[in-house]
Design an enzyme around this catalytic site. Structure first.
Site, PDB file in Angstrom:
ATOM      1  N   GLU A   1      37.932 -25.153  29.875  1.00 54.77           N
ATOM      2  CA  GLU A   1      37.461 -25.367  28.506  1.00 54.77           C
ATOM      3  C   GLU A   1      38.451 -26.208  27.707  1.00 54.77           C
ATOM      4  OE1 GLU A   1      37.361 -21.064  27.501  1.00 54.77           O
ATOM      5  OE2 GLU A   1      38.802 -21.583  25.926  1.00 54.77           O
TER       6      GLU A   1
ATOM      7  N   HIS B   1      34.513 -19.982  22.716  1.00 54.67           N
ATOM      8  CA  HIS B   1      35.769 -19.219  22.605  1.00 54.67           C
ATOM      9  C   HIS B   1      36.009 -18.757  21.159  1.00 54.67           C
ATOM     10  CE1 HIS B   1      39.901 -18.635  24.708  1.00 54.67           C
ATOM     11  NE2 HIS B   1      39.712 -17.712  23.779  1.00 54.67           N
ATOM     12  N   ILE B   2      35.100 -17.929  20.675  1.00 55.06           N
ATOM     13  CA  ILE B   2      35.167 -17.499  19.266  1.00 55.06           C
ATOM     14  C   ILE B   2      35.244 -15.977  19.118  1.00 55.06           C
ATOM     15  CG2 ILE B   2      33.994 -19.540  18.325  1.00 55.06           C
ATOM     16  CD1 ILE B   2      31.408 -17.751  18.173  1.00 55.06           C
TER      17      ILE B   2
ATOM     18  N   ARG C   1      44.153  -2.302  35.920  1.00 51.83           N
ATOM     19  CA  ARG C   1      45.292  -2.263  36.850  1.00 51.83           C
ATOM     20  C   ARG C   1      45.766  -0.831  37.045  1.00 51.83           C
ATOM     21  NH1 ARG C   1      48.750  -6.905  34.056  1.00 51.83           N
ATOM     22  NH2 ARG C   1      47.782  -5.801  32.343  1.00 51.83           N
TER      23      ARG C   1
ATOM     24  N   GLY D   1      42.237  -2.462  28.434  1.00 53.40           N
ATOM     25  CA  GLY D   1      43.334  -2.445  27.460  1.00 53.40           C
ATOM     26  C   GLY D   1      42.764  -2.065  26.104  1.00 53.40           C
ATOM     27  N   ARG D   2      43.465  -2.508  25.063  1.00 55.54           N
ATOM     28  CA  ARG D   2      43.057  -2.083  23.715  1.00 55.54           C
ATOM     29  C   ARG D   2      41.669  -2.600  23.348  1.00 55.54           C
ATOM     30  NH1 ARG D   2      49.120  -3.668  22.373  1.00 55.54           N
ATOM     31  NH2 ARG D   2      48.387  -5.315  23.721  1.00 55.54           N
ATOM     32  N   ILE D   3      41.364  -3.833  23.751  1.00 55.04           N
ATOM     33  CA  ILE D   3      40.035  -4.381  23.406  1.00 55.04           C
ATOM     34  C   ILE D   3      38.962  -3.713  24.266  1.00 55.04           C
ATOM     35  CG2 ILE D   3      38.626  -6.470  23.304  1.00 55.04           C
ATOM     36  CD1 ILE D   3      41.276  -8.059  22.918  1.00 55.04           C
TER      37      ILE D   3
ATOM     38  N   ALA E   1      37.127 -12.855  28.261  1.00 53.63           N
ATOM     39  CA  ALA E   1      38.544 -12.775  28.633  1.00 53.63           C
ATOM     40  C   ALA E   1      39.166 -14.180  28.684  1.00 53.63           C
ATOM     41  CB  ALA E   1      38.677 -12.056  29.958  1.00 53.63           C
ATOM     42  N   ARG E   2      39.034 -14.825  29.821  1.00 50.82           N
ATOM     43  CA  ARG E   2      39.574 -16.167  29.994  1.00 50.82           C
ATOM     44  C   ARG E   2      38.761 -16.888  31.063  1.00 50.82           C
ATOM     45  NH1 ARG E   2      41.943 -16.056  25.891  1.00 50.82           N
ATOM     46  NH2 ARG E   2      44.138 -16.468  25.474  1.00 50.82           N
TER      47      ARG E   2
HETATM   48  C1  GLV Z   1      42.039 -15.530  22.332  1.00 47.20           C
HETATM   49  O1  GLV Z   1      41.434 -15.860  23.296  1.00 47.20           O
HETATM   50  C2  GLV Z   1      43.225 -14.752  22.388  1.00 47.20           C
HETATM   51  O2  GLV Z   1      43.793 -14.570  23.479  1.00 47.20           O
HETATM   52  O3  GLV Z   1      43.652 -14.285  21.338  1.00 47.20           O
END
Ligand code: GLV
Length: 325
Positions: free
Chosen positions: A268, A286-287, A177, A155-157, A238-239
């Site tokens: 987390e 998560h920063i 995807r 995606g964009r990131i 990501a997550r």
């Molecule tokens: C951070 O994890 C976000 O989804 O912006």
């Protein structure tokens, strides 16, 4: 009468002040973490919710808050919100895309570089007073320049991460995807589309930037880690839940892959304590979006969405237009 909103967690005071111009605001400057029952209780009579990605906005919560009209998440990811339940209840849900792309991509690179070149591991060694002499083979890492970068989630990131690889003379492979257009592939350092498994077999450094959903739970587990090159690096910005953390710990212990850089974890802020006993992992809380200007932009974006949603306009980052049809 002004609509009422809840700001679940501490946030920039000037953003709360901006919200207060439009709403009666209950905020949380002490940054208590509310249980679901407490959130439900605080949301009674509230029209809007300024939420944090750590807040779980479940179907049960949505059902228990009939007055709620908008949930505005201060994050691009929104897997903490049951969007289907919100849509069914006519509640608008918004996120904060775009404003964090470049900062998050920078951090993906920070983790990749730190992990491949063993930056934190060697710093721990120095801080522990263990550095007595220079050695030819001290902390040998993997090269980043000239290597193959694999981006899962283009995606964009992901595209911003791929663009940065031009300066390192890297090849880029990606999995997503759907395939990007040829124009976008060209801009992303001529990224080449591969299946997930082919990417894992090809890349020297793999960065995960895909959104979480149940469909990608443990998308990278023991079988996928076994496909990676022995000297490979895995970065997850990501997550939590996309990687099977227990399988990753086993792979890192066995030296199946060289190292991992992790900004997100299953469960987390709790995480598997076995990570702490490993040297070949860089761990951050998560920063990835946490630069001062970007976090402020995210807070303002969420505020703008909430102001629009509760004043009869379509919020710019509405995720579920069906909610208002
Ligand atoms: C951070 O994890 C976000 O989804 O912006």
């Amino acid at each position: 009468m002004k609509p009422s909103i809840l700001v679940t967690r501490a946030v920039f005071p000037d953003v709360v002040a901006r919200l207060s111009e439009h709403f009666t605001v209950e905020d949380n400057p002490d940054d208590h973490i509310f249980s679901e029952a407490e959130l439900i209780q605080k949301l009674q009579g509230k029209d809007g919710l300024f939420a944090n990605p750590a807040d779980r906005i479940s179907a049960a919560l949505i059902q228990a808050c009939p007055q709620l009209k908008a949930v505005c998440n201060m994050a691009v990811g929104y897997n903490n919100v049951d969007v289907a339940a919100a849509t069914a209840a006519g509640i608008m849900v918004t996120n904060t895309p775009d404003v964090l792309n470049e900062t998050t991509a920078d951090f993906g690179w920070a983790l990749l570089m730190a992990t491949a070149r063993r930056v934190t591991e060697s710093e721990h060694y120095l801080r522990a007073g263990k550095w007595q002499k220079w050695t030819y083979d001290g902390f040998l890492g993997a090269d980043v320049h000239g290597s193959t970068l694999g981006v899962i989630g283009m995606g964009r990131i992901g595209q911003a991460i791929a663009r940065r690889s031009m300066g390192f003379d890297m090849q880029v492979v990606y999995h997503n995807r759907s395939r990007l257009t040829p124009e976008l592939e060209a801009r992303a350092n001529n990224a080449r589309y591969l299946s997930r498994d082919a990417l894992l077999q090809t890349a020297d450094h793999v960065v995960l930037v895909l959104p979480y959903s149940a469909a990608v739970h443990h998308f990278i587990g023991a079988d996928e880690l076994a496909l990676m090159k022995p000297g490979a690096t895995l970065v997850n910005i990501a997550r939590g839940g996309i990687v099977d953390d227990a399988a990753l710990i086993a792979a890192l212990k066995q030296g199946q892959i060289a190292a991992a850089g992790l900004d997100v974890f299953e469960n987390e802020p709790a995480f598997n304590p076995a990570f702490l006993s490993l040297e070949n992992v860089v761990l951050t809380p998560h920063i990835a979006s946490a630069s001062a200007p970007t976090r402020r932009a995210m807070a303002n974006c969420a505020a703008m969405n909430l102001i629009a949603a509760l004043s009869g306009q379509t919020p710019p980052n509405l995720l579920n237009p069906q909610a208002v049809k």
